[in-house]
Design a protein around this motif. Structure first.
Motif, PDB file in Angstrom:
ATOM      1  N   THR A   1      30.411  50.715  64.966  1.00 17.02           N
ATOM      2  CA  THR A   1      29.565  51.136  66.525  1.00 17.02           C
ATOM      3  C   THR A   1      30.393  51.024  67.862  1.00 17.02           C
ATOM      4  O   THR A   1      30.539  51.783  68.441  1.00 17.02           O
ATOM      5  CB  THR A   1      27.891  51.123  66.209  1.00 17.02           C
ATOM      6  N   VAL A   2      30.308  49.788  68.000  1.00 20.75           N
ATOM      7  CA  VAL A   2      31.058  49.154  69.785  1.00 20.75           C
ATOM      8  C   VAL A   2      32.178  49.799  69.051  1.00 20.75           C
ATOM      9  O   VAL A   2      32.391  50.513  70.352  1.00 20.75           O
ATOM     10  CB  VAL A   2      30.650  47.483  69.076  1.00 20.75           C
ATOM     11  N   ILE A   3      33.122  49.472  68.107  1.00 23.34           N
ATOM     12  CA  ILE A   3      34.083  50.052  68.211  1.00 23.34           C
ATOM     13  C   ILE A   3      34.472  51.234  68.498  1.00 23.34           C
ATOM     14  O   ILE A   3      35.349  51.852  69.585  1.00 23.34           O
ATOM     15  CB  ILE A   3      34.931  49.413  67.320  1.00 23.34           C
ATOM     16  N   LYS A   4      33.983  52.131  68.430  1.00 22.83           N
ATOM     17  CA  LYS A   4      33.444  53.684  68.601  1.00 22.83           C
ATOM     18  C   LYS A   4      33.602  53.685  69.916  1.00 22.83           C
ATOM     19  O   LYS A   4      33.998  54.922  70.491  1.00 22.83           O
ATOM     20  CB  LYS A   4      32.815  54.698  67.329  1.00 22.83           C
ATOM     21  N   SER A   5      31.589  53.013  70.444  1.00 19.24           N
ATOM     22  CA  SER A   5      31.104  53.200  71.790  1.00 19.24           C
ATOM     23  C   SER A   5      32.156  53.320  73.417  1.00 19.24           C
ATOM     24  O   SER A   5      32.061  53.969  73.828  1.00 19.24           O
ATOM     25  CB  SER A   5      30.335  53.016  71.282  1.00 19.24           C
ATOM     26  N   GLY A   6      33.168  51.950  73.083  1.00 17.11           N
ATOM     27  CA  GLY A   6      34.091  51.249  73.539  1.00 17.11           C
ATOM     28  C   GLY A   6      35.001  53.135  74.602  1.00 17.11           C
ATOM     29  O   GLY A   6      35.096  52.432  75.758  1.00 17.11           O
ATOM     30  N   PRO A   7      36.270  53.266  73.790  1.00 13.71           N
ATOM     31  CA  PRO A   7      36.443  54.152  74.356  1.00 13.71           C
ATOM     32  C   PRO A   7      35.955  55.200  74.733  1.00 13.71           C
ATOM     33  O   PRO A   7      36.780  55.753  75.916  1.00 13.71           O
ATOM     34  CB  PRO A   7      37.949  54.225  73.185  1.00 13.71           C
ATOM     35  N   LEU A   8      34.680  55.960  74.403  1.00 14.84           N
ATOM     36  CA  LEU A   8      33.766  57.003  74.618  1.00 14.84           C
ATOM     37  C   LEU A   8      33.623  56.703  76.238  1.00 14.84           C
ATOM     38  O   LEU A   8      33.061  57.155  77.062  1.00 14.84           O
ATOM     39  CB  LEU A   8      33.011  57.297  73.778  1.00 14.84           C
ATOM     40  N   LEU A   9      32.886  55.179  76.581  1.00 11.89           N
ATOM     41  CA  LEU A   9      32.397  54.969  77.322  1.00 11.89           C
ATOM     42  C   LEU A   9      33.512  54.766  78.567  1.00 11.89           C
ATOM     43  O   LEU A   9      32.762  55.095  79.634  1.00 11.89           O
ATOM     44  CB  LEU A   9      31.998  53.867  77.573  1.00 11.89           C
ATOM     45  N   GLY A  10      34.916  53.858  77.961  1.00  9.22           N
ATOM     46  CA  GLY A  10      35.633  53.918  79.417  1.00  9.22           C
ATOM     47  C   GLY A  10      35.208  54.941  79.694  1.00  9.22           C
ATOM     48  O   GLY A  10      36.187  55.958  80.664  1.00  9.22           O
ATOM     49  N   LEU A  11      36.513  56.514  78.728  1.00  9.86           N
ATOM     50  CA  LEU A  11      36.639  57.951  78.715  1.00  9.86           C
ATOM     51  C   LEU A  11      35.586  58.316  79.689  1.00  9.86           C
ATOM     52  O   LEU A  11      35.984  58.922  80.868  1.00  9.86           O
ATOM     53  CB  LEU A  11      36.760  58.569  77.939  1.00  9.86           C
ATOM     54  N   PHE A  12      34.216  58.311  79.578  1.00 13.41           N
ATOM     55  CA  PHE A  12      33.350  58.593  80.397  1.00 13.41           C
ATOM     56  C   PHE A  12      33.180  58.337  82.109  1.00 13.41           C
ATOM     57  O   PHE A  12      33.310  59.110  82.886  1.00 13.41           O
ATOM     58  CB  PHE A  12      31.810  58.602  79.805  1.00 13.41           C
ATOM     59  N   GLY A  13      33.272  57.203  81.938  1.00 16.98           N
ATOM     60  CA  GLY A  13      33.474  56.214  83.302  1.00 16.98           C
ATOM     61  C   GLY A  13      34.378  57.041  84.177  1.00 16.98           C
ATOM     62  O   GLY A  13      34.608  56.800  85.280  1.00 16.98           O
ATOM     63  N   THR A  14      35.847  56.978  83.189  1.00 15.61           N
ATOM     64  CA  THR A  14      37.246  57.219  83.778  1.00 15.61           C
ATOM     65  C   THR A  14      36.796  59.222  84.400  1.00 15.61           C
ATOM     66  O   THR A  14      37.202  59.588  85.251  1.00 15.61           O
ATOM     67  CB  THR A  14      38.355  57.349  83.124  1.00 15.61           C
ATOM     68  N   VAL A  15      36.352  59.890  83.374  1.00 14.71           N
ATOM     69  CA  VAL A  15      36.285  61.292  83.940  1.00 14.71           C
ATOM     70  C   VAL A  15      35.267  61.107  85.275  1.00 14.71           C
ATOM     71  O   VAL A  15      35.388  61.481  86.160  1.00 14.71           O
ATOM     72  CB  VAL A  15      35.093  62.019  82.673  1.00 14.71           C
ATOM     73  N   LEU A  16      34.649  60.261  85.618  1.00 16.56           N
ATOM     74  CA  LEU A  16      33.432  60.366  86.721  1.00 16.56           C
ATOM     75  C   LEU A  16      34.188  59.832  87.864  1.00 16.56           C
ATOM     76  O   LEU A  16      34.575  60.614  89.128  1.00 16.56           O
ATOM     77  CB  LEU A  16      32.154  59.066  86.183  1.00 16.56           C
ATOM     78  N   GLY A  17      35.205  59.654  86.919  1.00 12.23           N
ATOM     79  CA  GLY A  17      35.719  59.013  88.596  1.00 12.23           C
ATOM     80  C   GLY A  17      37.082  59.718  89.335  1.00 12.23           C
ATOM     81  O   GLY A  17      37.287  60.499  90.328  1.00 12.23           O
ATOM     82  N   MET A  18      37.388  60.562  88.329  1.00  8.83           N
ATOM     83  CA  MET A  18      38.273  61.707  88.821  1.00  8.83           C
ATOM     84  C   MET A  18      37.393  62.609  89.299  1.00  8.83           C
ATOM     85  O   MET A  18      37.940  63.238  89.886  1.00  8.83           O
ATOM     86  CB  MET A  18      39.354  62.333  87.169  1.00  8.83           C
ATOM     87  N   MET A  19      36.233  63.033  88.541  1.00 10.59           N
ATOM     88  CA  MET A  19      35.312  63.769  89.053  1.00 10.59           C
ATOM     89  C   MET A  19      35.294  63.741  90.902  1.00 10.59           C
ATOM     90  O   MET A  19      34.936  64.719  91.727  1.00 10.59           O
ATOM     91  CB  MET A  19      34.199  63.757  88.830  1.00 10.59           C
ATOM     92  N   ALA A  20      34.604  62.367  90.990  1.00 14.13           N
ATOM     93  CA  ALA A  20      34.542  62.076  92.563  1.00 14.13           C
ATOM     94  C   ALA A  20      35.362  61.833  93.120  1.00 14.13           C
ATOM     95  O   ALA A  20      35.654  62.864  94.394  1.00 14.13           O
ATOM     96  CB  ALA A  20      34.085  60.371  92.884  1.00 14.13           C
ATOM     97  N   ALA A  21      36.743  61.503  92.755  1.00 13.47           N
ATOM     98  CA  ALA A  21      38.004  61.563  93.641  1.00 13.47           C
ATOM     99  C   ALA A  21      38.148  63.716  93.707  1.00 13.47           C
ATOM    100  O   ALA A  21      38.871  63.460  95.292  1.00 13.47           O
ATOM    101  CB  ALA A  21      39.536  61.210  92.681  1.00 13.47           C
ATOM    102  N   PHE A  22      37.911  64.123  93.155  1.00  7.09           N
ATOM    103  CA  PHE A  22      38.285  65.461  93.504  1.00  7.09           C
ATOM    104  C   PHE A  22      37.377  65.788  93.789  1.00  7.09           C
ATOM    105  O   PHE A  22      38.013  66.987  95.496  1.00  7.09           O
ATOM    106  CB  PHE A  22      38.775  66.621  91.901  1.00  7.09           C
ATOM    107  N   ALA A  23      35.900  65.941  94.109  1.00  9.44           N
ATOM    108  CA  ALA A  23      35.163  65.458  95.057  1.00  9.44           C
ATOM    109  C   ALA A  23      35.510  65.406  96.402  1.00  9.44           C
ATOM    110  O   ALA A  23      34.727  66.331  97.091  1.00  9.44           O
ATOM    111  CB  ALA A  23      33.506  65.984  94.763  1.00  9.44           C
ATOM    112  N   ARG A  24      35.825  64.647  96.571  1.00 11.52           N
ATOM    113  CA  ARG A  24      36.227  64.031  97.986  1.00 11.52           C
ATOM    114  C   ARG A  24      36.903  65.202  98.394  1.00 11.52           C
ATOM    115  O   ARG A  24      37.350  64.581  99.703  1.00 11.52           O
ATOM    116  CB  ARG A  24      36.677  62.659  98.358  1.00 11.52           C
TER     117      ARG A  24
END
Length: 210
Positions: free
Chosen positions: A120-143
């Protein structure tokens, strides 16, 4: 601006979740590794010595000494031998069934449950990372969407920071994937060793019944 601040907050929180996810994986790796080490014999010679001594005591109907041999021994086979001795008045087939069920429920299933957490940890790691990346991209485009003058280098920096989340998720999943394979092999070998040892310690009970 509120959405920008909220996205930045969620992105920062993702780092904490990624760290907790990695720590959880390391914890279960240590638990499974220690558990398999505690349950098995350190060498084939020590296992052979135990089985020979146990079978000789059972063949001599010295069940009390056989129980003392297994008492306070928390390795898997001695624990199963205690269960066998506790059901020695039953038929051979019933004793074998009880021992096999106990091995599956209390030993193998417990280890497999802990292995599933690592998966479960192995599956969750990339998904959490992708979630953080999407949020970061959203913040960048929002700026960019604020209408203010933004330097390209500033946007590039924010995007690169956002991609760190994905890298962290992969950095957790990849090594844990190799470790999980190794632990799965250890559990499988323990199960095979227990099956073979169980068949041998049951032999005196088959002879008594016949």
């Amino acid at each position: 601006m509120q959405s920008l601040s909220f996205a930045n907050y969620l992105e920062d929180s993702t780092y904490a979740f990624l760290a907790l996810n990695a720590l959880l994986g390391v914890y279960f790796v240590i638990v499974v590794w220690r558990r398999t080490s505690q349950l098995r014999f350190r060498s084939d010679e020590s296992e052979e010595k135990f089985i020979t001594e146990f079978n000789s005591l059972v063949s001599a109907h010295d069940y009390e000494s056989a129980m003392k041999l297994c008492d306070y021994d928390f390795r898997a086979l001695p624990r199963l031998c205690m269960i066998i001795l506790g059901n020695r008045d039953s038929s051979y087939r019933q004793i074998r069934q009880v021992a096999a069920d106990s091995m599956q429920r209390h030993i193998v299933a417990d280890l497999e449950h802990r292995l599933s957490w690592i998966a479960t940890v192995i599956k969750s790691g990339p998904l959490l990372g992708l979630f953080g990346t999407v949020l970061g991209m959203m913040a960048a485009f929002a700026r960019i969407g604020t209408g203010e003058k933004v330097q390209p280098s500033q946007i590039a920096e924010e995007i690169s920071i956002a991609l760190i989340c994905t890298a962290m998720g992969l950095a957790t999943a990849i090594p844990l994937g190799y470790i999980l394979s190794n632990l799965t092999i250890r559990v499988r070998r323990l199960q095979e060793s227990l099956g073979a040892g169980l068949a041998r310690v049951l032999e005196p009970f088959r002879e008594v019944e016949s």
